[in-house]
Design a protein around this motif. Structure first.
Motif, PDB file in Angstrom:
ATOM      1  N   UNK A 124      18.319  -5.412 -62.715  1.00 48.24           N
ATOM      2  CA  UNK A 124      18.963  -6.479 -62.165  1.00 48.24           C
ATOM      3  C   UNK A 124      20.039  -7.474 -63.206  1.00 48.24           C
ATOM      4  N   UNK A 125      19.715  -7.343 -64.094  1.00 42.66           N
ATOM      5  CA  UNK A 125      20.617  -7.847 -65.549  1.00 42.66           C
ATOM      6  C   UNK A 125      21.883  -6.923 -65.668  1.00 42.66           C
ATOM      7  N   UNK A 126      21.748  -5.589 -65.179  1.00 44.39           N
ATOM      8  CA  UNK A 126      22.988  -4.743 -65.610  1.00 44.39           C
ATOM      9  C   UNK A 126      22.593  -3.868 -66.754  1.00 44.39           C
ATOM     10  N   UNK A 127      21.221  -4.186 -67.259  1.00 51.83           N
ATOM     11  CA  UNK A 127      20.762  -3.588 -68.556  1.00 51.83           C
ATOM     12  C   UNK A 127      20.129  -2.238 -68.141  1.00 51.83           C
ATOM     13  N   UNK A 128      20.426  -1.119 -69.104  1.00 54.03           N
ATOM     14  CA  UNK A 128      19.615   0.219 -69.188  1.00 54.03           C
ATOM     15  C   UNK A 128      18.093  -0.083 -69.198  1.00 54.03           C
ATOM     16  N   UNK A 129      17.310   0.546 -68.267  1.00 56.73           N
ATOM     17  CA  UNK A 129      15.792   0.451 -68.168  1.00 56.73           C
ATOM     18  C   UNK A 129      15.395   1.462 -69.169  1.00 56.73           C
ATOM     19  N   UNK A 130      14.288   0.959 -70.173  1.00 54.05           N
ATOM     20  CA  UNK A 130      13.821   1.927 -70.781  1.00 54.05           C
ATOM     21  C   UNK A 130      12.354   2.370 -70.307  1.00 54.05           C
ATOM     22  N   UNK A 131      11.780   3.302 -70.575  1.00 55.34           N
ATOM     23  CA  UNK A 131      10.667   3.672 -70.033  1.00 55.34           C
ATOM     24  C   UNK A 131       9.398   2.812 -70.275  1.00 55.34           C
ATOM     25  N   UNK A 132       9.456   2.289 -71.376  1.00 58.86           N
ATOM     26  CA  UNK A 132       8.274   1.225 -71.581  1.00 58.86           C
ATOM     27  C   UNK A 132       8.366   0.133 -70.748  1.00 58.86           C
ATOM     28  N   UNK A 133       9.554  -0.325 -70.513  1.00 59.28           N
ATOM     29  CA  UNK A 133      10.121  -1.600 -69.918  1.00 59.28           C
ATOM     30  C   UNK A 133       9.476  -1.358 -68.201  1.00 59.28           C
ATOM     31  N   UNK A 134       9.700  -0.075 -67.664  1.00 62.92           N
ATOM     32  CA  UNK A 134       9.240   0.138 -66.526  1.00 62.92           C
ATOM     33  C   UNK A 134       7.856   0.204 -66.309  1.00 62.92           C
ATOM     34  N   UNK A 135       7.308   0.885 -67.348  1.00 59.71           N
ATOM     35  CA  UNK A 135       5.568   1.003 -67.272  1.00 59.71           C
ATOM     36  C   UNK A 135       4.967  -0.373 -67.519  1.00 59.71           C
ATOM     37  N   UNK A 136       5.526  -1.167 -68.324  1.00 64.83           N
ATOM     38  CA  UNK A 136       4.940  -2.531 -68.453  1.00 64.83           C
ATOM     39  C   UNK A 136       5.051  -3.598 -67.237  1.00 64.83           C
ATOM     40  N   UNK A 137       6.399  -3.127 -66.688  1.00 69.33           N
ATOM     41  CA  UNK A 137       6.418  -4.044 -65.605  1.00 69.33           C
ATOM     42  C   UNK A 137       5.571  -3.448 -64.209  1.00 69.33           C
ATOM     43  N   UNK A 138       5.280  -2.358 -64.193  1.00 69.69           N
ATOM     44  CA  UNK A 138       4.682  -1.496 -62.996  1.00 69.69           C
ATOM     45  C   UNK A 138       3.051  -2.010 -63.361  1.00 69.69           C
ATOM     46  N   UNK A 139       2.544  -1.920 -64.695  1.00 64.30           N
ATOM     47  CA  UNK A 139       1.211  -2.499 -64.759  1.00 64.30           C
ATOM     48  C   UNK A 139       1.158  -3.882 -64.560  1.00 64.30           C
ATOM     49  N   UNK A 140       1.853  -4.773 -64.964  1.00 65.63           N
ATOM     50  CA  UNK A 140       1.618  -6.189 -64.765  1.00 65.63           C
ATOM     51  C   UNK A 140       1.877  -6.469 -63.141  1.00 65.63           C
ATOM     52  N   UNK A 141       2.784  -5.774 -62.526  1.00 60.59           N
ATOM     53  CA  UNK A 141       2.548  -5.901 -60.938  1.00 60.59           C
ATOM     54  C   UNK A 141       1.405  -5.459 -60.302  1.00 60.59           C
ATOM     55  N   UNK A 142       0.917  -4.418 -60.720  1.00 61.74           N
ATOM     56  CA  UNK A 142      -0.235  -3.894 -60.158  1.00 61.74           C
ATOM     57  C   UNK A 142      -1.226  -4.608 -60.311  1.00 61.74           C
ATOM     58  N   UNK A 143      -1.706  -4.882 -61.590  1.00 61.55           N
ATOM     59  CA  UNK A 143      -2.593  -5.830 -61.865  1.00 61.55           C
ATOM     60  C   UNK A 143      -2.794  -7.075 -61.325  1.00 61.55           C
ATOM     61  N   UNK A 144      -1.621  -7.793 -61.109  1.00 59.14           N
ATOM     62  CA  UNK A 144      -1.393  -9.228 -60.973  1.00 59.14           C
ATOM     63  C   UNK A 144      -1.466  -9.499 -59.162  1.00 59.14           C
ATOM     64  N   UNK A 145      -0.925  -8.476 -58.796  1.00 55.10           N
ATOM     65  CA  UNK A 145      -0.944  -8.510 -57.190  1.00 55.10           C
ATOM     66  C   UNK A 145      -2.260  -8.509 -56.796  1.00 55.10           C
ATOM     67  N   UNK A 146      -3.209  -7.843 -57.425  1.00 57.32           N
ATOM     68  CA  UNK A 146      -4.805  -7.889 -57.185  1.00 57.32           C
ATOM     69  C   UNK A 146      -5.566  -9.015 -57.763  1.00 57.32           C
TER      70      UNK A 146
END
Length: 337
Positions: free
Chosen positions: A59-81
């Motif tokens: 959303x910031x117009x920045x290229x997403x790195x694989x670890x960015x994507x991974x860390x974001x997915x882990x945090x969302x998955x864990x914290x939603x639960x």
């Protein structure tokens, strides 16, 4: 010597802090587990396929790195639960992330930058996760609205960061001082290693990307010149230390004393208010630094006094030792006259 875990530390301070309830501790345990998972992947970054770009833009117009994507997915998955949140905000997502209807909810709100400094990850530079915890002001079974999330920084109930480097650290505050914990990989626990952190009142380090000098206004140039020159409180130049990873620069200055500067870029239409996000970067770190005896400002106002108007609002940031930040504010005020 008795080693205190971060969970024990939270439980020990429940009587002192009304925020440190069982539900609050449960949320922190989920956040810590997510950080351990991210730390594991960061430490394997050169061995598994987590380096480089995903080919997407955030959303910031920045290229997403694989670890960015991974860390974001882990945090969302864990914290939603976690069962204690009503909304999640991430630097990587344009809108608030709701808690699915089939999952239990609470009245806490979590805002985070999943992997700050990730542009440096391919070069094995320190990166981190920055987090901010807010509380919903009115109980409701409905999904949290954006207006409920846009709270001033001083309303945070907790904030901090995880730093992934030569060791993995967690530094956090609930408004009663700042404590640091280091992950002991042999037992898988964060152990208290830096109790009651206090940053020096005046530092000896300045951290800024001077490559943008030509984009700065006169006030910013004068402020940086103050730290580079000898006509300052120290009577000699501050040392220049700039990693380019906010959480790493901030952590070093927190411990040693100094100031981090990311001003507005007057000639860059993409960053008229600077690059850093108020809610997921500036505000949580401002909460930490103030609790450690330091200060944080946008050049005019304390960061914690700024009322956000949007989830991804950007803000200039001057953060670190109190007297150094006060000097920057003094220079900015002089130029405003």
């Amino acid at each position: 010597m008795k080693q205190v875990t971060v969970t024990e530390h939270l439980l020990l301070h429940q009587k002192e802090s009304p925020m440190a309830t069982g539900r609050f501790t449960s949320m922190f345990n989920e956040l810590i587990l997510a950080a351990k998972i991210i730390s594991r992947e960061v430490n394997k970054a050169g061995l598994v396929d987590v380096l480089g770009l995903t080919g997407e833009v955030n959303v910031q117009g920045e290229a997403v790195r694989k670890l960015d994507d991974y860390a974001n997915a882990v945090l969302i998955h864990r914290m939603q639960r976690a069962g204690v949140l009503c909304a999640i905000g991430s630097e990587e997502n344009a809108d608030l992330i709701e808690i699915p209807d089939h999952l239990p909810k609470g009245d806490y709100i979590l805002i985070f930058d999943p992997l700050d400094g990730s542009s440096n990850i391919d070069a094995n530079v320190n990166v981190g996760t920055i987090f901010s915890v807010l509380r919903r002001k009115e109980k409701s079974e409905c999904a949290a609205r954006l207006c409920e999330v846009l709270q001033k920084g001083y309303e945070q109930v907790a904030a901090g960061y995880f730093l992934y480097g030569s060791s993995t650290m967690m530094v956090y505050t609930t408004g009663r001082g700042v404590n640091g914990f280091t992950l002991d990989p042999s037992v898988g626990e964060f152990l208290l290693s830096h109790p009651d952190i206090k940053t020096p009142e005046r530092g000896k380090i300045y951290s800024v990307n001077e490559g943008y000098w030509s984009f700065w206004d006169e006030a910013t140039r004068e402020a940086v010149s103050y730290f580079k020159g000898s006509d300052n409180e120290r009577g000699k130049p501050y040392s220049a230390r700039y990693i380019g990873s906010l959480v790493a620069d901030f952590h070093r200055n927190l411990l040693y004393g100094g100031i981090f500067l990311y001003p507005a870029d007057m000639q860059d239409p993409k960053k008229p208010k600077g690059k850093l996000r108020l809610m997921c970067e500036a505000s949580p770190l401002a909460f930490v630094i103030e609790q450690a005896g330091g200060a944080a400002s946008d050049g005019e106002r304390p960061i914690l006094d700024i009322e956000p108007t949007e989830l991804h609002e950007r803000v200039p940031l001057f953060i670190g030792s109190k007297r150094d930040v006060e000097k920057v504010v003094e220079i900015y005020r002089k130029h405003k006259k």
